[in-house]
Design a protein around this motif. Structure first.
Motif, short mmCIF file in Angstrom:
data_model
loop_
_atom_site.label_atom_id
_atom_site.label_comp_id
_atom_site.label_asym_id
_atom_site.label_seq_id
_atom_site.Cartn_x
_atom_site.Cartn_y
_atom_site.Cartn_z
N ILE A 218 -37.97 7.32 1.95
CA ILE A 218 -38.73 6.10 1.66
C ILE A 218 -40.12 6.18 2.30
CG2 ILE A 218 -38.88 3.62 2.14
CD1 ILE A 218 -35.77 3.62 2.00
N VAL A 219 -40.16 6.52 3.58
CA VAL A 219 -41.43 6.55 4.31
C VAL A 219 -42.36 7.62 3.75
CG1 VAL A 219 -42.49 7.00 6.55
CG2 VAL A 219 -40.41 5.60 6.40
N THR A 220 -41.81 8.81 3.48
CA THR A 220 -42.64 9.92 2.97
C THR A 220 -43.17 9.62 1.58
OG1 THR A 220 -41.40 11.53 4.27
CG2 THR A 220 -42.67 12.37 2.41
N ARG A 221 -42.30 9.15 0.69
CA ARG A 221 -42.73 8.88 -0.68
C ARG A 221 -43.72 7.72 -0.73
NH1 ARG A 221 -39.34 11.46 -4.68
NH2 ARG A 221 -40.46 10.23 -6.26
N ALA A 222 -43.50 6.72 0.11
CA ALA A 222 -44.44 5.60 0.17
C ALA A 222 -45.81 6.08 0.64
CB ALA A 222 -43.91 4.51 1.08
N GLY A 223 -45.79 6.96 1.66
CA GLY A 223 -47.04 7.50 2.18
C GLY A 223 -47.78 8.36 1.17
N ASN A 224 -47.03 8.92 0.22
CA ASN A 224 -47.62 9.77 -0.83
C ASN A 224 -48.03 8.96 -2.06
OD1 ASN A 224 -47.35 12.08 0.72
ND2 ASN A 224 -45.37 12.63 -0.16
N GLY A 225 -47.91 7.63 -1.97
CA GLY A 225 -48.40 6.79 -3.05
C GLY A 225 -47.37 6.38 -4.09
N ASP A 226 -46.09 6.60 -3.84
CA ASP A 226 -45.05 6.19 -4.79
C ASP A 226 -44.93 4.66 -4.74
OD1 ASP A 226 -42.60 5.43 -5.96
OD2 ASP A 226 -41.69 7.37 -5.52
N PRO A 227 -45.29 3.96 -5.83
CA PRO A 227 -45.29 2.49 -5.79
C PRO A 227 -43.89 1.89 -5.59
CG PRO A 227 -45.70 3.29 -8.03
CD PRO A 227 -45.77 4.47 -7.13
N ALA A 228 -42.86 2.54 -6.13
CA ALA A 228 -41.51 2.01 -5.96
C ALA A 228 -41.10 2.06 -4.49
CB ALA A 228 -40.53 2.82 -6.81
#
Length: 255
Positions: A218-228
């Motif tokens: 969650i943290v990594t994907r959010a930091g990479n710009g994943d809106p979900a």
């Protein structure tokens, strides 16, 4: 005549629509591998998963519509019954058995990482919101986008987390059953799956690893710009999982 599209509720990661007797949503790099698995399940006689029907003119994946409805939070009482817990374990075992001889394409892509030892194709999200119910009867499983190779216990751990449930008293998604009841239901779940070499203690310990990996995802994907995943982070779901991890580490749920 244009096809009528009905938006299906409950999908918080991608837009999902119903068109006739099919379901459609955005495809990803992993879609061909997932469809190869769904084709394999059909050949093996496992008919409680959708049938892969290719892509539509918009490039969306197309799968068959299963009967029933998925369970969503707050969960109906029947979803947390012993009867359902046993049925879920048995369905997970049937699914695993059907994947045990699956040979992925040489160019297979998975959305989530594989884990060793590779024994089956883990669903990785065998949870109430991805299981179909007709009334109070478990009838099928959907949403195979996160499948990846791994050990059986990896899937058992997350499913136990959701259905036992292995949660902290302050997790408001589900009623807290108490430590003794968690131990009883965890033992019941593992026994219903039916492999002596997998113990309740292994499942509880693996649940900690599974939740830690989910928080990192969650943290990594959010930091990479994943809106979900940014939305998941904004809602504070990762904090809930971290609290449940601390609870599992502080309380011995099985010997």
């Amino acid at each position: 005549m244009a096809l009528v599209e009905e938006i299906l509720t409950g999908g918080n990661m991608t837009s999902v629509v119903k068109v006739g007797d099919t379901v459609r949503r955005a495809a990803g790099p992993w879609t061909p591998s997932v469809h190869a698995l769904l084709d394999h399940l059909r050949r093996r006689g496992f008919d409680r998963a959708p049938e892969a029907l290719g892509l539509d003119e918009q490039g969306r994946e197309v799968i068959s519509l299963l009967p029933g409805a998925a369970a969503h939070y707050p969960l109906p009482a029947h979803v947390l019954s012993d009867r359902t817990l046993i049925a879920v374990a048995e369905l997970l075992r049937d699914y695993h058995e059907a994947t045990a001889d699956f040979r992925p394409p040489d160019d297979a892509v998975w959305q989530l990482p594989a884990h060793e030892p590779v024994e089956v194709l883990c669903h990785n999200d065998f949870a109430p919101y991805n299981l179909m119910f007709e009334g109070d009867r478990l009838s099928g499983v959907i949403d195979f986008d996160t499948v990846s190779p791994g050990p059986r216990v990896w899937d058992l751990a997350y499913t136990a987390y959701r259905f036992v449930p292995l949660t902290d008293p302050d997790n408001h998604d589900v009623p807290y059953p108490g430590l003794a009841e968690q131990r009883r239901r965890l033992t019941l779940f593992v026994a219903a799956y039916g492999m002596d070499e997998i113990t309740p203690g292994q499942v509880a310990a693996t649940a900690v690893l599974r939740l830690r990996e989910m928080v990192e995802f969650i943290v990594t994907r959010a930091g990479n710009g994943d809106p979900a995943q940014q939305r998941v982070l904004e809602l504070g779901h990762h904090l809930l999982y971290e609290r449940d991890i601390a609870y599992l580490e502080a309380n011995r749920l099985a010997d």
